[in-house]
Design a protein around this motif. Structure first.
Motif, short mmCIF file in Angstrom:
data_model
loop_
_atom_site.label_atom_id
_atom_site.label_comp_id
_atom_site.label_asym_id
_atom_site.label_seq_id
_atom_site.Cartn_x
_atom_site.Cartn_y
_atom_site.Cartn_z
N GLU A 182 1.41 -5.26 12.47
CA GLU A 182 1.05 -6.29 11.49
C GLU A 182 2.18 -6.49 10.48
O GLU A 182 2.54 -7.62 10.12
CB GLU A 182 -0.24 -5.86 10.78
N LEU A 183 2.75 -5.37 10.03
CA LEU A 183 3.88 -5.45 9.10
C LEU A 183 5.03 -6.26 9.70
O LEU A 183 5.61 -7.14 9.05
CB LEU A 183 4.36 -4.04 8.75
N ARG A 211 -1.19 -1.39 12.24
CA ARG A 211 -0.71 -1.84 10.93
C ARG A 211 0.81 -2.03 10.93
O ARG A 211 1.33 -2.93 10.26
CB ARG A 211 -1.12 -0.82 9.86
N ASP A 261 0.86 -1.18 0.00
CA ASP A 261 0.00 0.00 0.00
C ASP A 261 0.91 1.24 0.00
O ASP A 261 1.56 1.55 1.00
CB ASP A 261 -0.90 -0.05 1.25
N ARG A 293 4.04 -9.98 9.89
CA ARG A 293 4.00 -10.70 8.61
C ARG A 293 5.38 -10.95 8.05
O ARG A 293 5.57 -11.83 7.21
CB ARG A 293 3.23 -9.87 7.57
N TRP A 320 2.57 -6.21 2.23
CA TRP A 320 1.83 -5.41 3.21
C TRP A 320 0.60 -4.82 2.53
O TRP A 320 0.48 -3.61 2.40
CB TRP A 320 2.74 -4.31 3.78
N PRO A 321 -0.29 -5.70 2.08
CA PRO A 321 -1.48 -5.21 1.38
C PRO A 321 -2.44 -4.54 2.36
O PRO A 321 -2.20 -4.55 3.56
CB PRO A 321 -2.08 -6.47 0.79
N GLU A 322 -3.51 -4.03 1.83
CA GLU A 322 -4.51 -3.37 2.69
C GLU A 322 -4.96 -4.28 3.82
O GLU A 322 -4.95 -5.49 3.69
CB GLU A 322 -5.73 -2.98 1.86
#
Lengths: 200, 200
Positions: B185-186, B182, A149, B189, A192-194
């Motif tokens: 989350e990054l 987020r 993103d 992942r 790191w998509p939405e």
């Protein structure tokens, strides 16, 4: 013509004032720097200084804008790349006074009604735009994954570099370029998509 | 005993001063807040105020320290977790005056010789330690990958949240909690081992 000479002198004086303002801020910090000290050092009275810059806030805003114009020309033109951003950060390590002014004045200007508030809002959008272009270019060239993103990654880099630079002012042994290179690497390695998409 | 009463009164007065100092800073910003206004509002003379806090710098430092003691107790104890960090950020959106003081005073204090410089250096180490513990716990529980460089990830989260909060002061529509979730989350992942290792 006398008019043209006066104009050229005005431009030169303005540049001299910006340079001296930066020196005074670098020495004293944004809070303790005074327009009277700046005026004295450029051989003007305070009303004389205010003829060139309407207020302390306008003066500091123009110091920062002059830096951005320089950086755009030197490090981003003709096409912004992440390497250009790193060059700006590297250059910043040579001009701690500018970094200090930016950090302190950005925080000061966040108070409701501050005259430089609009400048910083515009500047955030400008830097995010530069970084978004750099990320899109890296995607086109296959360096950065297609599912990243872009706006979110640009936001992350802007915030990280803003945070690192205040920490660096307190501890100059911090390697800002190295840390930001590693953040870029993190974004490059990761998908790191939405939010909500992909594996958890 | 009169002595004990005087001590209790001193503690209460100190807390009143901290609360009023925060209000005055939230209204005027760090630069324009004056100890004379604070003194007046708590019914003291300036020397009377300085009896409780030796300087403007010490006063602001203690306002921030009182916030940290509160946050540690409320959101991190007994074991720091990333959810606790997010609760601090969520709480911060309710106290913009504190966020403004933190941002402006941290930048101001980065100038050489500033009396609050040591406070911020210690505070950076403290926050990094809290986040490192939270990341290690997430690794133990299998939420976060084992190859993540803990110190580097903690540095990234600290810098990102510092950067986001100044941007948020300029644009309160920014969702700091969402953005930091987020970032977590990054990191979750991605594998992000030490530089040079792994795929490119």
């Amino acid at each position: 013509m006398g008019g043209r000479g006066a104009y050229a002198k005005g431009v030169a004086k303005r540049e001299e004032i910006l340079a001296v303002a930066l020196e005074v801020v670098a020495k004293n910090g944004c809070r303790k720097a005074t327009t009277s000290e700046i005026a004295e050092r450029v051989g003007l009275t305070q009303p004389g200084l205010m003829h060139h810059f309407g207020s302390r806030e306008e003066l500091y805003q123009e110091v920062l804008r002059a830096r951005d114009v320089h950086d755009l020309d030197e490090y981003y033109a003709p096409n912004p790349r992440f390497e250009g951003f790193l060059s700006v950060i590297q250059h910043n390590t040579q001009v701690p006074g500018l970094v200090q002014l930016y950090a302190e004045f950005a925080a000061e200007a966040s108070i409701v009604g501050h005259p430089a508030h609009d400048y910083f809002v515009e500047r955030y959008a400008w830097v995010r735009g530069l970084l978004s272009s750099a990320i899109e270019r890296a995607q086109e060239e296959g360096e950065m994954g297609p599912d990243l993103d872009v706006a979110e990654a640009a936001d992350l880099i802007v915030a990280t570099s803003d945070g690192f630079q205040v920490e660096w002012l307190h501890d100059p042994t911090i390697d800002m370029v190295g840390r930001l290179t590693r953040v870029w690497e993190l974004l490059r390695r990761s998908s790191w998509p939405e939010s909500g998409a992909g594996p958890t």
